[in-house]
Design a protein around this motif. Structure first.
Motif, PDB file in Angstrom:
ATOM      1  N   VAL A   1       0.840  -1.204   0.000  1.00  0.00           N
ATOM      2  CA  VAL A   1       0.000   0.000   0.000  1.00  0.00           C
ATOM      3  C   VAL A   1       0.874   1.251   0.000  1.00  0.00           C
ATOM      4  N   VAL A   2       1.895   1.282   0.860  1.00  0.00           N
ATOM      5  CA  VAL A   2       2.792   2.443   0.918  1.00  0.00           C
ATOM      6  C   VAL A   2       3.477   2.645  -0.437  1.00  0.00           C
ATOM      7  N   TYR A   3       3.917   1.543  -1.051  1.00  0.00           N
ATOM      8  CA  TYR A   3       4.544   1.634  -2.378  1.00  0.00           C
ATOM      9  C   TYR A   3       3.570   2.216  -3.401  1.00  0.00           C
ATOM     10  N   THR A   4       2.327   1.767  -3.371  1.00  0.00           N
ATOM     11  CA  THR A   4       1.316   2.270  -4.309  1.00  0.00           C
ATOM     12  C   THR A   4       1.134   3.774  -4.158  1.00  0.00           C
ATOM     13  N   LEU A   5       1.076   4.254  -2.920  1.00  0.00           N
ATOM     14  CA  LEU A   5       0.904   5.685  -2.680  1.00  0.00           C
ATOM     15  C   LEU A   5       2.128   6.487  -3.127  1.00  0.00           C
ATOM     16  N   LEU A   6       3.319   5.942  -2.888  1.00  0.00           N
ATOM     17  CA  LEU A   6       4.539   6.619  -3.347  1.00  0.00           C
ATOM     18  C   LEU A   6       4.609   6.645  -4.868  1.00  0.00           C
ATOM     19  N   ASP A   7       4.282   5.531  -5.494  1.00  0.00           N
ATOM     20  CA  ASP A   7       4.283   5.444  -6.951  1.00  0.00           C
ATOM     21  C   ASP A   7       3.266   6.412  -7.539  1.00  0.00           C
ATOM     22  N   ASN A   8       2.111   6.502  -6.912  1.00  0.00           N
ATOM     23  CA  ASN A   8       1.071   7.414  -7.369  1.00  0.00           C
ATOM     24  C   ASN A   8       1.526   8.873  -7.245  1.00  0.00           C
ATOM     25  N   ALA A   9       2.200   9.188  -6.140  1.00  0.00           N
ATOM     26  CA  ALA A   9       2.706  10.551  -5.945  1.00  0.00           C
ATOM     27  C   ALA A   9       3.744  10.907  -7.009  1.00  0.00           C
ATOM     28  N   ALA A  10       4.606   9.933  -7.340  1.00  0.00           N
ATOM     29  CA  ALA A  10       5.637  10.182  -8.351  1.00  0.00           C
ATOM     30  C   ALA A  10       5.024  10.393  -9.740  1.00  0.00           C
ATOM     31  N   LYS A  11       3.961   9.653 -10.036  1.00  0.00           N
ATOM     32  CA  LYS A  11       3.327   9.774 -11.348  1.00  0.00           C
ATOM     33  C   LYS A  11       2.717  11.147 -11.567  1.00  0.00           C
ATOM     34  N   TYR A  12       2.194  11.733 -10.503  1.00  0.00           N
ATOM     35  CA  TYR A  12       1.423  12.957 -10.653  1.00  0.00           C
ATOM     36  C   TYR A  12       2.138  14.180 -10.085  1.00  0.00           C
ATOM     37  N   SER A  13       3.469  14.100  -9.993  1.00  0.00           N
ATOM     38  CA  SER A  13       4.252  15.237  -9.502  1.00  0.00           C
ATOM     39  C   SER A  13       5.392  15.535 -10.476  1.00  0.00           C
ATOM     40  N   PRO A  14       5.782  16.801 -10.606  1.00  0.00           N
ATOM     41  CA  PRO A  14       6.936  17.137 -11.448  1.00  0.00           C
ATOM     42  C   PRO A  14       8.227  16.584 -10.852  1.00  0.00           C
ATOM     43  N   ASN A  15       9.177  16.226 -11.696  1.00  0.00           N
ATOM     44  CA  ASN A  15      10.470  15.734 -11.228  1.00  0.00           C
ATOM     45  C   ASN A  15      11.169  16.756 -10.337  1.00  0.00           C
ATOM     46  N   GLN A  16      11.978  16.250  -9.427  1.00  0.00           N
ATOM     47  CA  GLN A  16      12.780  17.031  -8.493  1.00  0.00           C
ATOM     48  C   GLN A  16      11.967  17.626  -7.348  1.00  0.00           C
ATOM     49  N   PHE A  17      10.647  17.456  -7.362  1.00  0.00           N
ATOM     50  CA  PHE A  17       9.838  17.959  -6.266  1.00  0.00           C
ATOM     51  C   PHE A  17       9.914  17.003  -5.076  1.00  0.00           C
TER      52      PHE A  17
ATOM     53  N   GLU B   1       2.497  12.591   0.963  1.00  0.00           N
ATOM     54  CA  GLU B   1       2.107  13.890   0.413  1.00  0.00           C
ATOM     55  C   GLU B   1       2.997  14.246  -0.773  1.00  0.00           C
ATOM     56  N   ASP B   2       2.404  14.936  -1.734  1.00  0.00           N
ATOM     57  CA  ASP B   2       3.170  15.367  -2.908  1.00  0.00           C
ATOM     58  C   ASP B   2       2.832  16.802  -3.264  1.00  0.00           C
ATOM     59  N   LYS B   3       3.614  17.362  -4.189  1.00  0.00           N
ATOM     60  CA  LYS B   3       3.436  18.747  -4.617  1.00  0.00           C
ATOM     61  C   LYS B   3       2.945  18.832  -6.054  1.00  0.00           C
ATOM     62  N   GLY B   4       2.169  17.839  -6.469  1.00  0.00           N
ATOM     63  CA  GLY B   4       1.544  17.904  -7.780  1.00  0.00           C
ATOM     64  C   GLY B   4       0.431  18.938  -7.791  1.00  0.00           C
ATOM     65  N   ARG B   5      -0.410  18.898  -8.815  1.00  0.00           N
ATOM     66  CA  ARG B   5      -1.470  19.893  -8.936  1.00  0.00           C
ATOM     67  C   ARG B   5      -2.756  19.481  -8.244  1.00  0.00           C
ATOM     68  N   GLY B   6      -2.753  18.311  -7.620  1.00  0.00           N
ATOM     69  CA  GLY B   6      -3.868  17.935  -6.779  1.00  0.00           C
ATOM     70  C   GLY B   6      -4.978  17.171  -7.468  1.00  0.00           C
ATOM     71  N   ILE B   7      -5.977  16.784  -6.656  1.00  0.00           N
ATOM     72  CA  ILE B   7      -7.138  16.027  -7.114  1.00  0.00           C
ATOM     73  C   ILE B   7      -8.381  16.848  -6.803  1.00  0.00           C
ATOM     74  N   ALA B   8      -9.288  16.938  -7.757  1.00  0.00           N
ATOM     75  CA  ALA B   8     -10.524  17.705  -7.545  1.00  0.00           C
ATOM     76  C   ALA B   8     -11.278  17.158  -6.339  1.00  0.00           C
ATOM     77  N   PRO B   9     -11.781  18.018  -5.447  1.00  0.00           N
ATOM     78  CA  PRO B   9     -12.456  17.570  -4.212  1.00  0.00           C
ATOM     79  C   PRO B   9     -13.599  16.592  -4.461  1.00  0.00           C
ATOM     80  N   GLU B  10     -14.342  16.788  -5.544  1.00  0.00           N
ATOM     81  CA  GLU B  10     -15.525  15.949  -5.771  1.00  0.00           C
ATOM     82  C   GLU B  10     -15.196  14.510  -6.147  1.00  0.00           C
ATOM     83  N   ILE B  11     -13.929  14.211  -6.459  1.00  0.00           N
ATOM     84  CA  ILE B  11     -13.607  12.819  -6.823  1.00  0.00           C
ATOM     85  C   ILE B  11     -12.649  12.156  -5.833  1.00  0.00           C
ATOM     86  N   ARG B  12     -12.383  12.817  -4.705  1.00  0.00           N
ATOM     87  CA  ARG B  12     -11.416  12.238  -3.759  1.00  0.00           C
ATOM     88  C   ARG B  12     -11.853  10.882  -3.224  1.00  0.00           C
ATOM     89  N   GLU B  13     -13.151  10.679  -3.081  1.00  0.00           N
ATOM     90  CA  GLU B  13     -13.639   9.379  -2.629  1.00  0.00           C
ATOM     91  C   GLU B  13     -13.734   8.394  -3.789  1.00  0.00           C
TER      92      GLU B  13
END
Length: 381
Positions: free
Chosen positions: A269-285, A304-316
């Protein structure tokens, strides 16, 4: 698992099939060219791989290569090759036919595993009410159709494009000035694409099976007392290739207790979240992973990541099976969220926890959080 048909029957079918095809195609010359012959032989290789397995497909590939060389490539009637482009054509044909045959055989094997799993699911459905079983079945069919349409079509398109390019490259050009021959580096690059997309297909099927196990409640957990830091480090080590271009910040409380969980699945699970953060964040962040003890005998882990985020209405919704978000919702060009978060949710909930997404803290934008019981009615620090 090979088909139950006797091996000699499969091999005999391959030999006779190649012989008959060669005879027919040879008499159709000069109406057809070597590239057409290659495609027809490749189709027969896929046929044998589907019905008789990988060993027969290998034999068929070798026979097809010899047939192509002896009857259709200059000089005809010998196994000698004079022109360098014919060498390239022959090597390309053999590589593509072997790869395609193996892929077809693996796909057939996976399909048989899926059929077996579907049968198990049917037994589980019978234990529930007929109305609930029908609802779940229709929902699964719709979800599978949507996922298969997207996750199988994309890699298959890449494989098809690579194979077509290699075959076209093997065709003897009418005008050398207008042709563009692949060098060894380009040739190997197309083979790598075929190999990578094959792995992608296998990963997709594994995810489907993982979801089915969670739904069928047959996920076997091996719980033991484990250190949170070790779980996190294992996840980071597994994702080192995806995370190499990011700054990873680790914040784990010094006095955090060990937890009674299936450490392998929690690390997944932790790996999935890290992989997901890397996919949706700019390099070097920066990507920050935190772990701490909270009230009610729980451990909270967040990424936590510094990507552009997820729209509130689809977080669930992003944790739903087969849910796909558009680019405006997830603020990315990666094409949506796949199966990983749904599997993560199933793993966490199977061990008494919960998982969600929320806005990040400080300068971070998105925060994925899950809480898991410390477990075993005790704490070991």
């Amino acid at each position: 698992m090979e088909r139950s048909k006797p091996k000699y029957f499969a091999y005999l079918t391959a030999i006779i099939g190649i012989s008959l095809l060669t005879l027919v195609l040879y008499h159709l010359q000069p109406q057809i060219n070597p590239i057409t012959v290659s495609l027809i032989l490749l189709l027969f290789i896929l046929f044998t791989a589907t019905f008789f397995g990988s060993k027969t497909a290998i034999l068929t590939s070798l026979l097809a290569m010899l047939s192509l060389n002896f009857f259709f490539l200059e000089p005809v009637g010998t196994l000698t090759i004079y022109h360098s482009e014919n060498w390239i054509a022959l090597i390309a044909f053999l590589a593509v036919s072997l790869t395609a045959g193996q892929l077809s055989a693996k796909a057939k094997k996976r399909a048989e595993e899926a059929e077996r799993l579907y049968s198990e699911l049917q037994i589980a459905f019978k234990q529930a009410s007929e109305a609930e079983a029908l609802r779940q079945s229709e929902k699964l069919k719709s979800a599978l159709l949507d996922a298969v349409t997207h996750d199988l079509r994309t890699p298959l398109t890449s494989i098809k494009a690579s194979v077509t390019t290699l075959l076209e490259n093997s065709k003897e050009p009418e005008n050398d000035e207008d042709s563009l021959k692949l060098n060894d580096e380009d040739f190997n690059e197309f083979l790598e694409i075929i190999n990578e997309e094959t792995d992608r297909l296998n990963k997709f099927i594994e995810n489907i099976v993982g979801l089915a196990k969670i739904e069928a409640n047959v996920l076997h957990l091996r719980k033991k007392r484990s250190e949170v830091e070790e779980i996190v480090n294992n996840a980071i080590e597994r994702g080192k290739n995806q995370l190499k271009n990011f700054q990873i910040i680790i914040e784990i409380d010094e006095d955090i207790p060990s937890i009674f969980v299936d450490a392998h699945s929690i690390s997944e699970v932790v790996y999935t979240l890290l992989d997901n953060a890397a996919k949706y964040s700019p390099n070097q962040f920066e990507i920050r992973i935190s772990a701490k003890e909270i009230p009610d005998n729980l451990i909270e882990i967040s990424v936590e990541d510094k990507g552009r985020g997820i729209a509130p209405e689809i977080r669930e919704k992003i944790f739903d099976k087969f849910f796909r978000a558009n680019q405006d919702d997830v603020h990315t060009t990666s094409g949506g969220i796949g199966l990983g978060l749904a599997i993560a949710k199933g793993i966490i909930e199977s061990q008494g926890g919960k998982i969600w997404a929320e806005p990040g803290r400080d300068e971070f934008v998105t925060r994925f959080v899950f809480q898991i019981p410390i477990g075993d009615d005790g704490k070991v620090r």
